[in-house]
Design an enzyme around this catalytic site. Structure first.
Site, PDB file in Angstrom:
ATOM      1  N   CYS A  86       0.817  -1.220   0.000  1.00  0.00           N
ATOM      2  CA  CYS A  86       0.000   0.000   0.000  1.00  0.00           C
ATOM      3  C   CYS A  86       0.847   1.266   0.000  1.00  0.00           C
ATOM      4  O   CYS A  86       0.313   2.369  -0.066  1.00  0.00           O
ATOM      5  CB  CYS A  86      -0.957  -0.016   1.182  1.00  0.00           C
ATOM      6  SG  CYS A  86      -2.101  -1.409   1.112  1.00  0.00           S
ATOM      7  N   HIS A 339      -9.040   4.306  -1.035  1.00  0.00           N
ATOM      8  CA  HIS A 339      -7.703   3.705  -1.018  1.00  0.00           C
ATOM      9  C   HIS A 339      -7.438   2.828  -2.240  1.00  0.00           C
ATOM     10  O   HIS A 339      -7.455   1.605  -2.150  1.00  0.00           O
ATOM     11  CB  HIS A 339      -7.542   2.886   0.272  1.00  0.00           C
ATOM     12  CG  HIS A 339      -6.196   2.254   0.449  1.00  0.00           C
ATOM     13  ND1 HIS A 339      -5.027   2.775  -0.073  1.00  0.00           N
ATOM     14  CD2 HIS A 339      -5.823   1.123   1.104  1.00  0.00           C
ATOM     15  CE1 HIS A 339      -4.016   1.992   0.245  1.00  0.00           C
ATOM     16  NE2 HIS A 339      -4.465   0.990   0.950  1.00  0.00           N
TER      17      HIS A 339
END
Lengths: 394, 471
Positions: A86, A339
């Site tokens: 991420c 996200h």
């Protein structure tokens, strides 16, 4: 440890960021084109061909540098694809920064993209290499939910206080996202909404989790001394740290799930380079990796914003609210901005860039001079972590 | 090596669950005193139950001399040797051969093979019927283990066999449930065969009668008739009503229950009437108490939890329910499974010579001090028989397993090492930070027809021992 300021200082002179959404009618290619066009379009004197080299970060939405070269039809340009869970978007910017800092290129672009909504799964789906089958088939919320009981145990935080703290993180970030037209979720949420949402893992419900979305972001970087040739409001990269964890937290006993040691070290490097000695008072605003609500709690301590064991109290007291002493996730954070893995790190930079230029509108943090962007991937005990300090002054 | 035939050690694994009621639309409690079936959890199969049964006794004597036999009618693989997985999980010497025995009579055959040699066997079975079948609660899941090559538990005084080709219980490859012929006809044949072998074996042992009579039969009517004819106490029938007929494991389960209770020097007639009959006459050994591995059958029965019918049906795949929108858990690959068999099957971590820490999974470089092992292969330490304490825990509500939620724990092993794994045989809300747990070999999931085995953690004591009993 040798983690120094780069030979040349680096500045961001332009950025672009798509809204993070369910982009049912756009492909990853479309999103990259949108972000890059906005970015390049903001500099009247610059054309795409003026950029010497490109980085593109994506976890699963493309392979190789052609992920960017093909949709933009770049001719004769080097493009590097990077991936670091991420923290992929941050990794894209970090490597692009090194390229101009080294003197190899004059102007580079960092991009990041992810298309998550085409899979039909509402969480993250990743493909891993063939393995022996002994790893827990974690969902991401399950891995991060381990933080809450461990934090409660370590600091004697009661169940109700912990729940209220997690709820406050979600409410705060949604309230911020509601003020941001690019955010995925533009609605403030009540405590009841957060606490009554369907359970996902441990104490975490759907509303303790970040938004799964599609999006892309881009940045143009040059050496600091060249920055004012392109814009009168450049943003300067003052310090940057990155750590890929050894995984010891899951491989040997001892780690207690109340901290991200990788973040602590990356922050130390970034603060050191930026000359920040008291982050709790010197940082104007911070964009942090609130993938799940307990993550943000622990990060407030890892980044030196709150004392150990006290972040939950500071959060409840409003210290990190938009009008608080140290606003955190002013754009809505992963929680409400969304996200898309490969784009998130650059989205954080985009908010720092916007705030440091005084262009954040109703979200504007008064007199923002130093901003922090913190991005991580993996899971507690075994993660990769990025921290950058950005300034409106060189 | 020439020795008296006998059993040197034995153990039983009974799953933690029992099904009392198989009414789909139940209103009110089940019939009191009705049959109860033993239910393997969704993560258990013949292989995992065999490993759990053999674990406490497999180390007895020199393993290099033994064969390991797995007797079952429900092997998880059709063509692959299931005993090979059991062998690997027990950490047996490669010189020990691994053999599968199949068919309803194979439990008795396995015992027969073990007593005359230095072999060991797990007799393990997992039995299902169609939902609502007349004998649904009369079938059950269990495993029993026996080690030959000694006579601590019992000496074999005599045995007799009788082969009868009879269509009694059968199933084609790919079918899930046994088909059964009219039990009145097959009982007649099995009782005749059973009485024949019982008389012959007792005569060979120069006994009028045995102190304990244990009858195992795939045909409940035959079992009842033989128990009556041989004047058994009914202790075996009592166990059977609490577990159901456990297939290839059944003669082993009932024999083990008799060994748990019998006094040294007493005699036991064990009769298995299935596809013919097998009779064994034993004299209980002076070392019988020490010969048992793990808790007794009675203790394991008392520690069980009740499972509801819907949950049982989901576990067995007999009720197709909607799972989460999540891809199937990944299938393991053959080369990494082979390379990491020490970790996957025996739960071995690496021990650092420099700092003394244990790294899991084992690795060339210590995760604590970063020093690489040099020269010699990295020292291995087995964690599978140690206690681990929960450091943090979570409940995964999006699991691909046939449960609404499963517990995941990170736990530190006493003496070093850390495990991130699933908890099992425990209600999700009952797992707490600091709780002591123990590794148990389970099947995590099956993807692409590959069964994925690894270790989970279960509470040190079955929940029911410290709290409520059977409900």
């Amino acid at each position: 440890m040798a983690s120094r300021r780069m030979v040349h200082d680096v500045a961001i002179v332009a950025m672009g960021c798509t809204p993070f959404r369910d982009h049912w009618h756009s492909s990853a290619d479309d999103l990259l084109v949108d972000a890059v066009q906005e970015c390049v379009g903001s500099l009247p004197a610059v054309a795409l061909d003026d950029i010497d080299a490109f980085w593109v970060g994506t976890q699963g939405s493309g392979m190789s540098g052609q992920t960017l070269a093909r949709p933009l039809r770049l001719v004769g340009k080097p493009v590097t694809r990077v991936e670091n869970y991420c923290a992929t978007g941050s990794e894209s910017l970090r490597n692009a920064a090194f390229a101009v800092a080294s003197g190899a290129y004059d102007m580079v672009m960092a991009t990041g993209v992810e298309k998550l909504k085409d899979s039909s799964y509402s969480g993250l789906a990743a493909v891993y290499p063939p393995a022996d089958g002994t790893d827990v088939d974690w969902t991401a919320p399950a891995g991060f939910s381990l933080l809450a009981p461990a934090y409660q145990q370590a600091y004697g935080v009661g169940a109700q206080d912990m729940r209220s703290t997690l709820t406050k993180v979600a409410m705060k970030n949604h309230a911020n996202g509601a003020l941001n037209e690019r955010a995925q979720f533009r609605k403030a949420v009540s405590a009841e909404t957060v606490e009554n949402s369907p359970r996902i893992a441990g104490q975490l419900g759907v509303m303790d989790c970040s938004g799964v979305s599609d999006g892309a972001a881009a940045a143009i970087l040059v050496r600091a001394e060249d920055a004012y040739r392109y814009t009168d409001k450049p943003v300067f990269l003052r310090g940057m740290g990155f750590v890929a964890g050894s995984g010891a937290g899951l491989a040997v006993d001892g780690y207690d799930f109340t901290s991200f040691p990788e973040v602590v070290e990356a922050a130390r490097q970034a603060y050191d380079q930026a000359g920040v000695t008291d982050p709790a008072t010197e940082i104007s605003l911070a964009e942090v990796h609130d993938c799940f609500t307990p993550t943000e709690v622990v990060l407030m301590e890892d980044l030196g914003f709150s004392e150990r064991g006290k972040a939950w109290r500071d959060i409840l007291d409003g210290r990190y609210d938009l009008g608080g002493a140290l606003p955190v996730n002013t754009d809505g954070g992963l929680k409400s901005f969304g996200h898309p893995i490969g784009a998130t790190g650059l989205r954080m930079m985009f908010e720092c860039f916007t705030q440091l230029r005084g262009e954040a509108g109703i979200r504007q943090v008064p007199d923002a001079r130093l901003a922090l962007a913190q991005n991580l991937g993996g899971q507690p005990g075994s993660c990769v972590a990025f921290v950058a300090v950005l300034g409106s002054q060189r | 090596m020439h020795q008296q035939p006998g059993v040197d050690a034995y153990a039983v694994h009974l799953p933690a669950y029992a099904l009392h009621d198989n009414r789909l639309d139940a209103i009110g409690p089940p019939r009191p005193g009705g049959p109860v079936r033993s239910v393997a959890a969704f993560d258990e199969d013949t292989i995992t139950m065999a490993v759990e049964a053999l674990r406490p006794v497999a180390a007895v004597d020199d393993p290099a001399r033994r064969q390991v036999l797995l007797a079952t009618t429900s092997a998880p693989y059709e063509a692959k040797t299931s005993a090979g997985v059991v062998h690997e999980a027990l950490g047996l010497d490669p010189a020990v051969s691994a053999v599968d025995l199949r068919g309803h009579r194979c439990g008795a055959s396995a015992l027969d093979l073990v007593v005359g040699s230095a072999a060991m066997t797990a007799m393990a079975d997992l039995r299902t019927t169609r939902p609502g079948a007349p004998d649904e609660l009369a079938q059950g899941d269990a495993a029993a283990a026996f080690v030959g090559g000694g006579t601590r538990a019992a000496t074999l005084l005599a045995r007799a066999g009788h082969t009868t080709e009879i269509l009694e219980r059968w199933r084609l490859p790919g079918e899930r449930h046994d088909r059964v012929w009219d039990e009145r006809f097959t009982a007649d044949v099995l009782v005749t065969a059973g009485l024949d072998v019982a008389r012959r074996a007792l005569a060979d042992a120069s006994l009028e009668a045995a102190d304990h009579v244990v009858v195992s039969s795939s045909n409940a009517r035959a079992a009842a008739a033989l128990r009556r004819a041989l004047r058994g106490s009914g202790a075996d029938a009592t166990i059977e009503r609490a577990t159901g007929f456990t297939g290839a494991a059944h003669p082993g389960l009932l024999f083990a229950a008799a060994l748990d209770e019998a006094q040294p020097g007493q005699t036991i007639l064990l009769l298995s009437a299935t596809e013919g009959a097998d009779a064994f006459v034993w004299r209980v050994g002076t070392g019988v108490r020490a010969a048992r591995g793990g808790p007794s059958v009675r203790e394991q029965l008392a520690a069980r939890q009740t499972v509801g019918y819907g949950r049982y049906l989901r576990w067995r795949g007999l009720l197709d329910v909607q799972g989460p929108a999540r891809p199937a858990s990944p299938a393991p690959a053959s080369p990494p499974m082979f390379r990491r068999s020490g970790w996957k099957y025996r739960l071995e971590g690496s021990h650092c010579d420099a700092c003394g820490k244990v790294t899991t999974p084992p690795a060339r470089v210590c995760a604590s001090c970063g020093i690489a092992a040099t020269g010699q292969p990295t020292a291995k330490v087995s964690l599978r028989d140690k206690t681990a304490r929960v450091v943090s825990t979570t409940r995964d509500h999006l699991t691909t397993m046939p449960e609404p939620e499963v517990v995941i724990v990170v736990a530190d092993v006493d003496g070093g090492g850390r495990l991130s794994t699933y908890a099992t045989d425990v209600a999700p809300g009952d797992v707490t930070v600091g709780m002591p747990m123990r590794p148990t070999f389970r099947r995590l999931w099956t993807t692409d027809s590959i069964h994925n085995y690894f270790w989970k953690l279960r509470p040190l004591l079955p929940q029911a021992l410290s709290g409520e009993g059977d409900r």
